[in-house]
Write an enzyme that holds these catalytic residues in place. Structure first.
Site, PDB file in Angstrom:
ATOM      1  N   SER A  39      58.917  88.586  51.836  1.00  0.00           N
ATOM      2  CA  SER A  39      58.071  87.761  50.969  1.00  0.00           C
ATOM      3  C   SER A  39      58.953  87.243  49.827  1.00  0.00           C
ATOM      4  O   SER A  39      59.734  88.001  49.249  1.00  0.00           O
ATOM      5  CB  SER A  39      56.927  88.633  50.417  1.00  0.00           C
ATOM      6  N   SER A  41      61.403  85.112  50.161  1.00  0.00           N
ATOM      7  CA  SER A  41      62.769  84.767  50.593  1.00  0.00           C
ATOM      8  C   SER A  41      62.951  83.262  50.790  1.00  0.00           C
ATOM      9  O   SER A  41      64.074  82.786  50.953  1.00  0.00           O
ATOM     10  CB  SER A  41      63.132  85.521  51.878  1.00  0.00           C
ATOM     11  N   ASP A  67      50.644  83.081  55.837  1.00  0.00           N
ATOM     12  CA  ASP A  67      49.607  83.112  54.795  1.00  0.00           C
ATOM     13  C   ASP A  67      48.415  82.233  55.192  1.00  0.00           C
ATOM     14  O   ASP A  67      47.252  82.641  55.076  1.00  0.00           O
ATOM     15  CB  ASP A  67      50.199  82.565  53.492  1.00  0.00           C
ATOM     16  N   ARG A  84      49.895  93.741  62.075  1.00  0.00           N
ATOM     17  CA  ARG A  84      51.046  92.822  61.979  1.00  0.00           C
ATOM     18  C   ARG A  84      51.519  92.461  63.384  1.00  0.00           C
ATOM     19  O   ARG A  84      51.850  91.302  63.669  1.00  0.00           O
ATOM     20  CB  ARG A  84      52.181  93.473  61.180  1.00  0.00           C
ATOM     21  N   ASN A  87      49.141  90.029  64.800  1.00  0.00           N
ATOM     22  CA  ASN A  87      49.345  88.768  64.083  1.00  0.00           C
ATOM     23  C   ASN A  87      50.501  87.979  64.715  1.00  0.00           C
ATOM     24  O   ASN A  87      50.362  86.791  65.057  1.00  0.00           O
ATOM     25  CB  ASN A  87      49.667  89.106  62.616  1.00  0.00           C
ATOM     26  N   SER A 111      57.032  88.598  59.766  1.00  0.00           N
ATOM     27  CA  SER A 111      57.358  89.168  61.096  1.00  0.00           C
ATOM     28  C   SER A 111      58.411  90.262  60.972  1.00  0.00           C
ATOM     29  O   SER A 111      59.541  90.077  61.438  1.00  0.00           O
ATOM     30  CB  SER A 111      57.775  88.064  62.079  1.00  0.00           C
TER      31      SER A 111
END
Ligand code: PPS
Ligand code: ADP
Length: 207
Positions: A39, A41, A67, A84, A87, A111
Site C-alpha cells: 500500500s 508503493s 480498492d 485476499r 479477491n 496481491s
C-alpha cells in the site's frame, strides 16, 4: 468438458469472432499488466499514468484497481488470507476476460501472496501476464501514507495490515521491477514509460 468445479453438464460455447479478430480490430494484443506492491508503493499512480499514456497512443486499456473492485465485485471480501486469495482469483479471471477481449488490462492490487499471483499467471496464455513489482521500501510507503492507514495499523487500529502485521511476498521472477535509483523514486511518467517500453518491445502495441 462437462464438469468444472461444482458445475456439471456444462459445455464450452465458441463464437465465430475470436480473439485474433478483436486484436486486429484494435491493432494491439490483449494482455494483463499486473501491478503488485505494498500500500502506498504507487500501484494506482502507475496504473492511471500508464492508462493515460496508452490512451494517448490510441491503445485501449482498462484499469482494475483493488480498492475500486472492493466497492462492488469484491465487496463481500475482507483482508483475511482466504479473502485476499479469493479477491486475487476473481480479479485474475476478470483480467483474463479483458485480455481475451483484446484489451491491455492493468490490474493494480497489493496481491501479497506469490502463489495467488502465480495462479493468475497460470490461467493466461504464455507471455501475456506481465508482472510489475513496485519495489519501494516500506519506510517510503509509510512516510507517504496518503490514506493514513499505516498510522492506524501502527496504532493497532487496523489488524492484518500488509507490511506491518501481514506478509508481503515479493516476486521472484517478475517481468518489470520499478525501484528507486540513488534513493529517488522515478516519476509517474518514467514508471509508465518503463512499462510502455516493455509492451512495445514485446509487440503488444501492434496487432
Ligand atoms: N488490512 C489491510 N491490508 C492492506 N490494505 C488494506 C487493508 N485494509 C484496507 N486496505 C486498503 O485496501 C486496499 C488493498 O486492496 P487490495 O484488494 O489491493 O488488497 S489485496 O490484494 O487483497 O491484499 C489498500 O489500497 P492501496 O493503498 O491502494 O494498496 C488499502 O487502501
Ligand atoms: N512515482 C511517484 N513519485 C512521487 N510520488 C508518488 C509516485 N507514485 C505514487 N506517488 C504518491 O504516493 C502515494 C501513494 O501512491 P498510490 O498510487 O496511491 O499507491 P498504491 O496504489 O500502491 O497504494 C500517492 O500520494 C501518490 O501521489
Amino acid at each position: 468438458m462437462s464438469a468444472v468445479g461444482k458445475s456439471t453438464n456444462i459445455f464450452w460455447q465458441e463464437c465465430s469472432v475470436g480473439k485474433l479478430d478483436r486484436q486486429k480490430l484494435l491493432k494491439q494484443k490483449g494482455c494483463v499488466v499486473w501491478i503488485t506492491g505494498l500500500s502506498g508503493s504507487g500501484k494506482s499512480t502507475l496504473a492511471c499514468t500508464l492508462d493515460q499514456e496508452l490512451y494517448s497512443r490510441s491503445k485501449l486499456a482498462y484499469v482494475l484497481d483493488g480498492d475500486n473492485l472492493r466497492h462492488g465485485l469484491n465487496k463481500d471480501l475482507g483482508f483475511s488470507t482466504e479473502d485476499r486469495t479469493e479477491n486475487i482469483r476473481r480479479v485474475g479471471e476478470v483480467a483474463k476476460l479483458f485480455a481475451d477481449a483484446g484489451l491491455i488490462c492493468i490490474a493494480s492490487l497489493i496481491s501479497p501472496y506469490r502463489k495467488d499471483r502465480d495462479s493468475c499467471r497460470g490461467i493466461l496464455p504464455e507471455s501475456s501476464f506481465i508482472e510489475v513489482f513496485m519495489n519501494m521500501p516500506l519506510e517510503l510507503c509509510e512516510a507517504r501514507d496518503p490514506k493514513g492507514l499505516y498510522k492506524l495499523a501502527r496504532a493497532g487500529k487496523i489488524k492484518g495490515f500488509t507490511g506491518i502485521d501481514d506478509p508481503y511476498e515479493p516476486p521472484l521472477n517478475c517481468e518489470i521491477e520499478i525501484k528507486q535509483e540513488n534513493g529517488v523514486c522515478p516519476s509517474p511518467n518514467a514508471m509508465a514509460g518503463q512499462v510502455v517500453g516493455y509492451l512495445e518491445e514485446k509487440g503488444f502495441l501492434h496487432e
